[in-house]
Design a protein around this motif. Structure first.
Motif, mmCIF file in Angstrom:
data_model
loop_
_atom_site.group_PDB
_atom_site.id
_atom_site.type_symbol
_atom_site.label_atom_id
_atom_site.label_comp_id
_atom_site.label_asym_id
_atom_site.label_seq_id
_atom_site.Cartn_x
_atom_site.Cartn_y
_atom_site.Cartn_z
ATOM 1 N N VAL A 173 -0.236 2.081 -9.185
ATOM 2 C CA VAL A 173 -1.502 1.348 -9.192
ATOM 3 C C VAL A 173 -2.414 1.953 -8.126
ATOM 4 O O VAL A 173 -1.930 2.503 -7.140
ATOM 5 C CB VAL A 173 -1.322 -0.167 -8.901
ATOM 6 N N ALA A 187 2.373 1.606 -3.451
ATOM 7 C CA ALA A 187 1.375 2.006 -4.444
ATOM 8 C C ALA A 187 1.002 3.476 -4.289
ATOM 9 O O ALA A 187 0.882 4.211 -5.260
ATOM 10 C CB ALA A 187 0.129 1.124 -4.328
ATOM 11 N N THR A 188 0.812 3.913 -3.035
ATOM 12 C CA THR A 188 0.403 5.307 -2.849
ATOM 13 C C THR A 188 1.553 6.266 -3.112
ATOM 14 O O THR A 188 1.337 7.350 -3.645
ATOM 15 C CB THR A 188 -0.156 5.540 -1.434
ATOM 16 N N VAL A 194 0.842 -1.199 0.000
ATOM 17 C CA VAL A 194 0.000 0.000 0.000
ATOM 18 C C VAL A 194 0.880 1.254 0.000
ATOM 19 O O VAL A 194 0.613 2.210 -0.739
ATOM 20 C CB VAL A 194 -0.961 -0.012 1.213
ATOM 21 N N VAL A 222 -5.151 2.176 -5.016
ATOM 22 C CA VAL A 222 -5.361 1.448 -3.756
ATOM 23 C C VAL A 222 -6.734 1.827 -3.220
ATOM 24 O O VAL A 222 -7.102 2.992 -3.232
ATOM 25 C CB VAL A 222 -4.295 1.840 -2.703
ATOM 26 N N GLY A 223 -7.438 0.833 -2.725
ATOM 27 C CA GLY A 223 -8.724 1.117 -2.090
ATOM 28 C C GLY A 223 -9.882 0.766 -2.984
ATOM 29 O O GLY A 223 -10.026 1.325 -4.073
ATOM 30 N N GLY A 224 -10.708 -0.180 -2.515
ATOM 31 C CA GLY A 224 -11.919 -0.517 -3.249
ATOM 32 C C GLY A 224 -11.643 -1.355 -4.478
ATOM 33 O O GLY A 224 -10.541 -1.858 -4.694
#
Lengths: 567, 315
Positions: free
Chosen positions: B161, B155-156, B152, B163-165
């Motif tokens: 890509v 990614a952030t 995470v 992240v989340g949902g």
């Protein structure tokens, strides 16, 4: 954390806390309209029916999609007209006649009438819950009557000085959409999370237009929203709000820092502050100081009569001397620095200085005096009888008690451990037992089987008359002595009497005088011991502007209609 | 074969029943209940008691259990206290999301872990072998929580890509591509430790298989080494890995709990976490039962694979 870094963090937090004297930042001369705001929240809504469920996300949906007759401004705590344009109060204080603003319509185009107000109040009482309990006065419901399409008369069962503040929690719901469910006895399941979004409507600034279960909620601007800004421009400014459900707070903060979300509904944790401050200084987002908390965590000992029957500690554990000693022994400066990294102020009662209307300097404070604490403990038979540095009771057993608290590495848990360590310095042996929240609440609601609790009692309003369940000795939030049918002590009887008079009078000066007396009695007998009230910080991206932060949740979205984005 | 299938089905049903019952009993025994969670101190004791009675939570444990069991055999798994919806309505959408994650992670772990295990098991030296072993040890040692957090953060910070949902907030016509992009982080978080376990197991199994006489005989006859490894030894070495698939499904389920929380994936794990926290006992029992069904399906396919690889196990 290394000492130098630790000191730097405390210094920076303290500097920020001192420099921000009130609501923050980012007011444009005339905010631009348009744009999409992305919000991160931690849990999914249990329902879209604000009467049926009161979880945080359901409440957030209600704030965005519904409106109330009157609103307590979360930043100033002042009652404002909202759907109601104006009101008058009868001489006996029992009746309020409210006039609705003209031309109000629900998002589906149906005009709002007084019948919707009457309907909303009636269904609020239809289901027994903490919501219906909160709308009672003296355990009796309010009555509403529609005089004409725009006039509603609300009758209170007895004189109630906060008056219409009680209605801040009541969303006005559309009778035409919910009446059928009420008649069929389906109110609880009406507007549940499986309801098509097109079946629901409201008077709020936004309309719920999509819900992906467990994933996100999408709100779009309500073109029929009744408010305008100061220049006569339409509100809300935003086109859309997307609320993403991200349970993990670390993931939320990462997304905020990365610019993938704009606002989180969770406060910034103190342990994250330093890292987020660096990111804020780098310009990726802003830390918004919402102000000092209106309430604080507290320690209470089980004072229920008979709670320690058969326990050898009954001779000292419920004594006022013990409570006073605890308050004297804990160094609140150490507490502030250790638990909140300096971003808090010492407090001694349930009313913090943030509650400007009701806080009083006349209420005495205990100094930090461990020597005096030891003397008080000695006066109730607790002395070090064997020279091991720990106090013993007259039987020679260690003076020991257990504090239950909320687990999970929270500031509450840290606070309990600080209290333990401070009390150890005067020889008291404290065992801290962190529990999961449901288990903890269950333990102290049972009023038995626990010695002491360190926890946070969230208030619903700054007006003490709105918290009768806390102040009244028979109240369900009178946590140190639950389950009483009559006041168990004279001082609690005195508080009951003062609060009854405080609730019934509309003379504000008299209300203040009476409540100062209540606070003094509370401070003298210390049924709950308070240590510090933290500052509340929330994160927002730099493009979010026109924010009016509040310490009450939702800290930024309570005024979602005036939030704007820089383009 | 029919008898085998019936026996497996009965065992699966028993497993589901035991897991669901156990989760119900455990929640009952835990302090607090749904009413405590939703009201806290904000309702009177009388209101709380009346609400408990309305939900049937004040009845003796055996009566509540009997009532649930009577409904469950008719495929009525009760109503969620939190959402006030039938449990049977809530589970499928979340179970499908979790299954998507689990199947994808299992597939990726198989595609990565097994060939790498063959490689590292059939060669002692070489950069690729050494690197593969090192990576596997690293990923095996990384718990799903830490792995998810690292991914995470990556990614952030990079923005490579989302992240989340499951889908982007903005919405897009290319929903499949959007979904695949959102799957990358949670699938990797689940697949990497599993791939590492497969690699370790496959590597050891390949080493053991290569030591068998038939491999020596084939090599002595001049069969190319690559053919020996991939055609002859590979099939034999797959047995332990195939047996592990059933356990892998179990570990995927428990790992998905954490991964779904960290990455915001709306799956069964998150639903169960919320149900447990709120003491929504029928929903929690339903989630546990669904997890048991996944486990039963996983072990069933694992047994089928084993039977296909080694006919002796069919007896």
């Amino acid at each position: 954390m290394r000492p130098v870094v630790f000191i730097a963090v405390i210094t920076s937090i303290t500097a920020i806390a001192c420099s921000n004297s009130g609501p923050a930042a980012g007011v444009a001369s005339q905010p631009a309209s348009g744009g999409e705001l992305i919000v991160a929240t931690r849990a999914e809504p249990q329902s879209f029916n604000p009467i049926a469920r009161r979880d945080a996300t359901t409440a957030l949906v209600s704030v965005l999609t519904h409106a109330r007759l009157v609103r307590i401004n979360a930043a100033t705590q002042v009652l404002e007209p909202w759907l109601a344009d104006s009101w008058t109060r009868s001489d006996d204080g029992l009746q309020y006649t409210l006039t609705l603003k003209p031309g109000l319509v629900f998002a589906d185009g149906t005009p709002l009438t007084a019948d919707d107000v009457v309907f909303s109040l009636s269904i609020a009482y239809a289901r027994e819950s903490e919501f219906s309990d909160a709308l009672m006065v003296d355990d009796k419901p309010l009555k509403a009557e529609a005089r004409d399409t725009r006039t509603v008369v609300i009758t209170f069962p007895s004189a109630f000085s906060p008056g219409l503040r009680l209605l801040d929690s009541l969303p006005i719901l559309p009778k035409h959409r919910l009446e059928a469910a009420v008649k069929e006895g389906r109110l609880e399941s009406a507007w549940n999370v499986a309801t098509p979004v097109s079946d629901m409507t409201g008077l709020g600034p936004f309309i719920l237009t999509a819900y992906a279960p467990g994933d996100r909620l999408t709100f779009t601007r309500n073109p029929r929203y009744f408010r305008k800004d100061s220049a006569g421009g339409a509100l809300p400014y935003l086109d859309r709000i997307v609320v993403e459900i991200i349970p993990d707070q670390d993931a939320q903060m990462l997304k905020l820092q990365a610019g993938q979300s704009d606002i989180t509904t969770s406060e910034i944790r103190m342990e994250d502050y330093a890292q987020l401050k660096r990111a804020a200084d780098a310009g990726t987002f802003q830390i918004v100081d919402a102000g000092m908390a209106l309430d604080a965590d507290a320690l209470w000992i089980n004072l229920a009569p008979g709670a320690f029957a058969g326990d050898p500690r009954r001779d000292w554990i419920q004594r006022e001397e013990l409570r006073r000693a605890i308050s004297l022994a804990v160094d609140r400066k150490v507490f502030v620095d250790t638990v909140f990294l300096g971003a808090a102020v010492p407090v001694w009662g349930p009313i913090t200085p943030a509650n400007r209307r009701w806080y009083s300097d006349e209420v005495p404070h205990d100094p930090h005096d461990p020597g005096r604490a030891r003397e008080l403990l000695a006066s109730i038979g607790l002395t070090d009888r064997n020279g091991d540095g720990l106090l013993d009771d007259p039987r020679g057993q260690p003076a020991r008690l257990t504090i239950l608290t909320l687990g999970g590495g929270t500031p509450i848990e840290r606070g309990a451990f600080v209290v333990r360590d401070e009390l150890k310095k005067i020889g008291l042996t404290i065992d801290v037992v962190p529990l999961e929240s449901n288990a903890l609440i269950h333990r102290f609601l049972s009023a038995k089987g626990y010695d002491a609790v360190y926890f946070h009692m969230q208030g619903s309003d700054t007006d003490p008359a709105m918290q009768p369940e806390f102040w009244r000795s028979t109240g369900n939030a009178h946590v140190w002595s639950l389950g009483q049918h009559t006041p168990p002590t004279e001082w609690e009887r005195a508080i009951d009497d003062l609060m009854s008079r405080q609730v019934a009078t509309f003379d504000e000066a008299e209300r203040t005088r009476l409540f100062v007396e209540v606070q003094k009695i509370f401070a003298e007998h210390r049924p709950m011991i308070y240590f510090a009230a933290p500052r509340v910080f929330v994160g927002a991206s730099r493009r979010v502007t026109n924010l009016t932060p509040s310490v009450l949740r939702p800290q930024l979205l309570w005024s979602a209609d005036t939030i704007a984005l820089t383009h | 074969m029919a008898r085998y299938l019936v026996r497996r089905l009965l065992l699966a049903a028993l497993l589901v029943f035991v897991v669901a019952s156990a989760s119900l009993v455990l929640i009952w025994l835990t302090p607090g209940d749904y009413v405590t969670d939703s009201f806290g101190v904000h309702a009177s004791a009388a209101t709380a008691e009346r609400t408990r009675a309305a939900y049937g939570l004040d009845r003796p444990l055996l009566i509540q259990y009997g009532s649930w069991l009577w409904r469950a055999v008719r495929f009525d798994f009760g109503r969620s206290l939190m959402y006030d919806r039938p449990v049977a309505d809530l589970l499928p959408e979340r179970a499908a999301n979790s299954a998507l994650l689990a199947v994808s992670a299992l597939g990726l772990a198989t595609l990565c872990g097994i060939p790498l295990g063959v490689l590292t098991g059939s060669r002692d030296s070489g950069v690729v072998s050494r690197l593969g072993r090192l990576l596997s040890i690293g990923f095996v040692s990384t718990p799903p929580l830490l792995g998810s957090l690292i991914l995470v953060v990556l990614a952030t910070r990079t923005g490579w890509v989302p992240v989340g949902g499951m889908y982007s907030a903005a919405g897009t016509a290319k929903r499949t591509a959007d979904l695949l992009a959102h799957m990358i982080v949670p699938v990797l978080a689940l697949a990497l430790p599993l791939a590492a376990q497969f690699e370790r197991l496959q590597s050891q199994s390949m080493r053991d298989t290569i030591a068998l006489p038939f491999v020596t005989a084939a090599a002595a006859r001049g069969v190319p080494w690559r053919r020996i490894v991939w055609r002859d030894a590979f099939r034999v070495s797959l047995k332990p890995v195939a047996a592990m698939y059933g356990i892998a499904v179990g570990s995927l389920l428990s790992g998905s709990f954490v991964v779904e929380m960290m990455t915001g994936w709306p799956g069964l794990g998150r639903l169960m976490f919320d149900a447990l926290r709120s003491r929504d006992l029928y929903l929690a029992a339903g989630c546990a039962a669904t997890g048991a069904i996944f486990l039963a399906i996983g072990t069933f396919f694992s047994d089928l694979a084993l039977a296909a690889l080694d006919p002796r196990t069919r007896e």
